[in-house]
Design a protein around this motif. Structure first.
Motif, PDB file in Angstrom:
ATOM      1  N   MET A 121     -25.091 -27.950  17.670  1.00 21.62           N
ATOM      2  CA  MET A 121     -26.090 -26.891  17.587  1.00 21.62           C
ATOM      3  C   MET A 121     -25.531 -25.568  18.096  1.00 21.62           C
ATOM      4  O   MET A 121     -25.763 -24.525  17.498  1.00 21.62           O
ATOM      5  N   ALA A 122     -24.774 -25.609  19.173  1.00 20.62           N
ATOM      6  CA  ALA A 122     -24.270 -24.378  19.772  1.00 20.62           C
ATOM      7  C   ALA A 122     -23.219 -23.705  18.892  1.00 20.62           C
ATOM      8  O   ALA A 122     -23.160 -22.486  18.810  1.00 20.62           O
ATOM      9  N   CYS A 123     -22.401 -24.477  18.230  1.00 15.79           N
ATOM     10  CA  CYS A 123     -21.305 -23.917  17.433  1.00 15.79           C
ATOM     11  C   CYS A 123     -21.513 -24.107  15.942  1.00 15.79           C
ATOM     12  O   CYS A 123     -20.567 -24.025  15.166  1.00 15.79           O
ATOM     13  N   CYS A 124     -22.724 -24.391  15.519  1.00 16.39           N
ATOM     14  CA  CYS A 124     -23.064 -24.582  14.104  1.00 16.39           C
ATOM     15  C   CYS A 124     -22.220 -25.670  13.451  1.00 16.39           C
ATOM     16  O   CYS A 124     -21.834 -25.563  12.294  1.00 16.39           O
ATOM     17  N   GLY A 125     -21.877 -26.709  14.192  1.00 22.18           N
ATOM     18  CA  GLY A 125     -21.141 -27.835  13.630  1.00 22.18           C
ATOM     19  C   GLY A 125     -19.641 -27.671  13.587  1.00 22.18           C
ATOM     20  O   GLY A 125     -18.940 -28.550  13.102  1.00 22.18           O
ATOM     21  N   VAL A 126     -19.127 -26.552  14.092  1.00 22.46           N
ATOM     22  CA  VAL A 126     -17.695 -26.298  14.019  1.00 22.46           C
ATOM     23  C   VAL A 126     -16.903 -27.339  14.808  1.00 22.46           C
ATOM     24  O   VAL A 126     -15.866 -27.821  14.372  1.00 22.46           O
ATOM     25  N   LEU A 127     -17.388 -27.725  15.958  1.00 19.48           N
ATOM     26  CA  LEU A 127     -16.659 -28.649  16.813  1.00 19.48           C
ATOM     27  C   LEU A 127     -17.030 -30.112  16.565  1.00 19.48           C
ATOM     28  O   LEU A 127     -16.470 -30.992  17.207  1.00 19.48           O
ATOM     29  N   GLN A 128     -17.943 -30.367  15.650  1.00 18.26           N
ATOM     30  CA  GLN A 128     -18.393 -31.737  15.419  1.00 18.26           C
ATOM     31  C   GLN A 128     -17.286 -32.632  14.885  1.00 18.26           C
ATOM     32  O   GLN A 128     -17.161 -33.772  15.293  1.00 18.26           O
ATOM     33  N   SER A 129     -16.463 -32.113  13.985  1.00 19.94           N
ATOM     34  CA  SER A 129     -15.397 -32.951  13.435  1.00 19.94           C
ATOM     35  C   SER A 129     -14.372 -33.299  14.511  1.00 19.94           C
ATOM     36  O   SER A 129     -13.837 -34.412  14.515  1.00 19.94           O
ATOM     37  N   ASP A 130     -14.118 -32.380  15.441  1.00 22.61           N
ATOM     38  CA  ASP A 130     -13.204 -32.684  16.550  1.00 22.61           C
ATOM     39  C   ASP A 130     -13.771 -33.782  17.426  1.00 22.61           C
ATOM     40  O   ASP A 130     -13.059 -34.699  17.824  1.00 22.61           O
ATOM     41  N   ARG A 131     -15.036 -33.682  17.723  1.00 21.45           N
ATOM     42  CA  ARG A 131     -15.677 -34.682  18.588  1.00 21.45           C
ATOM     43  C   ARG A 131     -15.685 -36.050  17.907  1.00 21.45           C
ATOM     44  O   ARG A 131     -15.358 -37.068  18.511  1.00 21.45           O
ATOM     45  N   THR A 132     -16.007 -36.072  16.618  1.00 28.78           N
ATOM     46  CA  THR A 132     -16.027 -37.329  15.881  1.00 28.78           C
ATOM     47  C   THR A 132     -14.639 -37.942  15.820  1.00 28.78           C
ATOM     48  O   THR A 132     -14.472 -39.143  16.036  1.00 28.78           O
ATOM     49  N   ARG A 133     -13.627 -37.112  15.523  1.00 31.54           N
ATOM     50  CA  ARG A 133     -12.261 -37.628  15.450  1.00 31.54           C
ATOM     51  C   ARG A 133     -11.802 -38.160  16.806  1.00 31.54           C
ATOM     52  O   ARG A 133     -11.147 -39.187  16.893  1.00 31.54           O
ATOM     53  N   TYR A 134     -12.199 -37.474  17.881  1.00 36.04           N
ATOM     54  CA  TYR A 134     -11.822 -37.934  19.219  1.00 36.04           C
ATOM     55  C   TYR A 134     -12.492 -39.268  19.556  1.00 36.04           C
ATOM     56  O   TYR A 134     -11.871 -40.177  20.095  1.00 36.04           O
ATOM     57  N   LEU A 135     -13.771 -39.393  19.219  1.00 34.60           N
ATOM     58  CA  LEU A 135     -14.488 -40.636  19.519  1.00 34.60           C
ATOM     59  C   LEU A 135     -13.975 -41.811  18.693  1.00 34.60           C
ATOM     60  O   LEU A 135     -13.924 -42.938  19.182  1.00 34.60           O
ATOM     61  N   LEU A 136     -13.604 -41.570  17.441  1.00 34.00           N
ATOM     62  CA  LEU A 136     -13.154 -42.659  16.576  1.00 34.00           C
ATOM     63  C   LEU A 136     -11.691 -43.028  16.775  1.00 34.00           C
ATOM     64  O   LEU A 136     -11.340 -44.205  16.798  1.00 34.00           O
ATOM     65  N   THR A 137     -10.840 -42.025  16.890  1.00 35.85           N
ATOM     66  CA  THR A 137      -9.405 -42.301  16.910  1.00 35.85           C
ATOM     67  C   THR A 137      -8.759 -42.073  18.268  1.00 35.85           C
ATOM     68  O   THR A 137      -7.631 -42.515  18.479  1.00 35.85           O
ATOM     69  N   GLY A 138      -9.423 -41.346  19.142  1.00 35.95           N
ATOM     70  CA  GLY A 138      -8.837 -41.039  20.444  1.00 35.95           C
ATOM     71  C   GLY A 138      -7.861 -39.880  20.408  1.00 35.95           C
ATOM     72  O   GLY A 138      -7.187 -39.593  21.395  1.00 35.95           O
TER      73      GLY A 138
ATOM     74  N   ALA B 223      -6.969 -36.216  20.727  1.00 35.43           N
ATOM     75  CA  ALA B 223      -7.565 -35.036  21.354  1.00 35.43           C
ATOM     76  C   ALA B 223      -7.443 -33.825  20.426  1.00 35.43           C
ATOM     77  O   ALA B 223      -6.425 -33.663  19.743  1.00 35.43           O
ATOM     78  N   PRO B 224      -8.459 -32.984  20.376  1.00 34.61           N
ATOM     79  CA  PRO B 224      -8.390 -31.789  19.533  1.00 34.61           C
ATOM     80  C   PRO B 224      -7.388 -30.780  20.100  1.00 34.61           C
ATOM     81  O   PRO B 224      -7.093 -30.802  21.290  1.00 34.61           O
ATOM     82  N   PRO B 225      -6.864 -29.902  19.247  1.00 40.32           N
ATOM     83  CA  PRO B 225      -5.919 -28.896  19.735  1.00 40.32           C
ATOM     84  C   PRO B 225      -6.613 -27.901  20.667  1.00 40.32           C
ATOM     85  O   PRO B 225      -7.828 -27.701  20.596  1.00 40.32           O
ATOM     86  N   SER B 226      -5.812 -27.266  21.501  1.00 44.03           N
ATOM     87  CA  SER B 226      -6.369 -26.290  22.440  1.00 44.03           C
ATOM     88  C   SER B 226      -6.820 -25.042  21.689  1.00 44.03           C
ATOM     89  O   SER B 226      -6.443 -24.805  20.542  1.00 44.03           O
ATOM     90  N   ALA B 227      -7.627 -24.246  22.353  1.00 43.15           N
ATOM     91  CA  ALA B 227      -8.128 -23.016  21.740  1.00 43.15           C
ATOM     92  C   ALA B 227      -6.980 -22.052  21.442  1.00 43.15           C
ATOM     93  O   ALA B 227      -6.986 -21.376  20.405  1.00 43.15           O
ATOM     94  N   LEU B 228      -5.990 -22.008  22.312  1.00 48.32           N
ATOM     95  CA  LEU B 228      -4.838 -21.127  22.091  1.00 48.32           C
ATOM     96  C   LEU B 228      -4.061 -21.551  20.842  1.00 48.32           C
ATOM     97  O   LEU B 228      -3.641 -20.712  20.043  1.00 48.32           O
ATOM     98  N   ARG B 229      -3.903 -22.847  20.669  1.00 45.27           N
ATOM     99  CA  ARG B 229      -3.198 -23.346  19.470  1.00 45.27           C
ATOM    100  C   ARG B 229      -3.999 -23.038  18.211  1.00 45.27           C
ATOM    101  O   ARG B 229      -3.434 -22.671  17.185  1.00 45.27           O
ATOM    102  N   ARG B 230      -5.309 -23.180  18.263  1.00 52.50           N
ATOM    103  CA  ARG B 230      -6.148 -22.862  17.110  1.00 52.50           C
ATOM    104  C   ARG B 230      -6.029 -21.388  16.733  1.00 52.50           C
ATOM    105  O   ARG B 230      -5.937 -21.041  15.563  1.00 52.50           O
TER     106      ARG B 230
END
Length: 98
Positions: free
Chosen positions: A5-22, A24-31
Motif C-alpha cells: 500500500m505504501a509503495c503502490c506494490g513496487v516492493l511486493q515482488s521483492d518481498r514475495t521473492r524473499y519469502l519464497l526463495t530466500g 535478499a533484494p538489492p540495496s537501494a544504492l544498487r537499484r
C-alpha cells in the motif's frame, strides 16, 4: 499488506521473492545505480558526443550508438525483471504443487 500500500506494490515482488526463495533484494544504492545512473550516464555520453565531437560523421555515429545503447539497456533491464518475476511465479506454482 502495508508495504504494497505504501509503495503502490513496487516492493511486493521483492518481498514475495524473499519469502519464497530466500534471495535478499538489492540495496537501494544498487537499484539507483542500475536503473538511474547507468542509463543516464549513457545518455549524457551521447549528449557530450553530440556537442563536442566536431566531425559530423563520427559525431552522428557515436551519438546514435550511445542512444541505441540506452534503449538496449532499458529493454534488457525490463526483460531481466520479467524473467525474475516469472521465476518467482514458477517457484510458487511448484511449491504449491508439492
Amino acid at each position: 499488506d502495508c508495504c504494497s500500500m505504501a509503495c503502490c506494490g513496487v516492493l511486493q515482488s521483492d518481498r514475495t521473492r524473499y519469502l519464497l526463495t530466500g534471495v535478499a533484494p538489492p540495496s537501494a544504492l544498487r537499484r539507483v545505480a542500475i536503473h538511474i545512473v547507468a542509463p543516464c550516464s549513457l545518455f549524457l555520453a551521447a549528449g557530450w558526443c553530440a556537442v563536442y565531437i566536431q566531425d559530423t560523421m563520427i559525431n552522428q555515429f557515436f551519438s546514435t550508438l550511445f542512444v541505441l545503447m540506452v534503449l538496449g539497456y532499458c529493454v534488457g533491464d525490463c526483460a531481466r525483471g520479467t524473467v525474475k518475476r516469472v521465476q518467482v511465479r514458477e517457484d510458487l506454482l511448484w511449491r504449491m504443487r508439492e
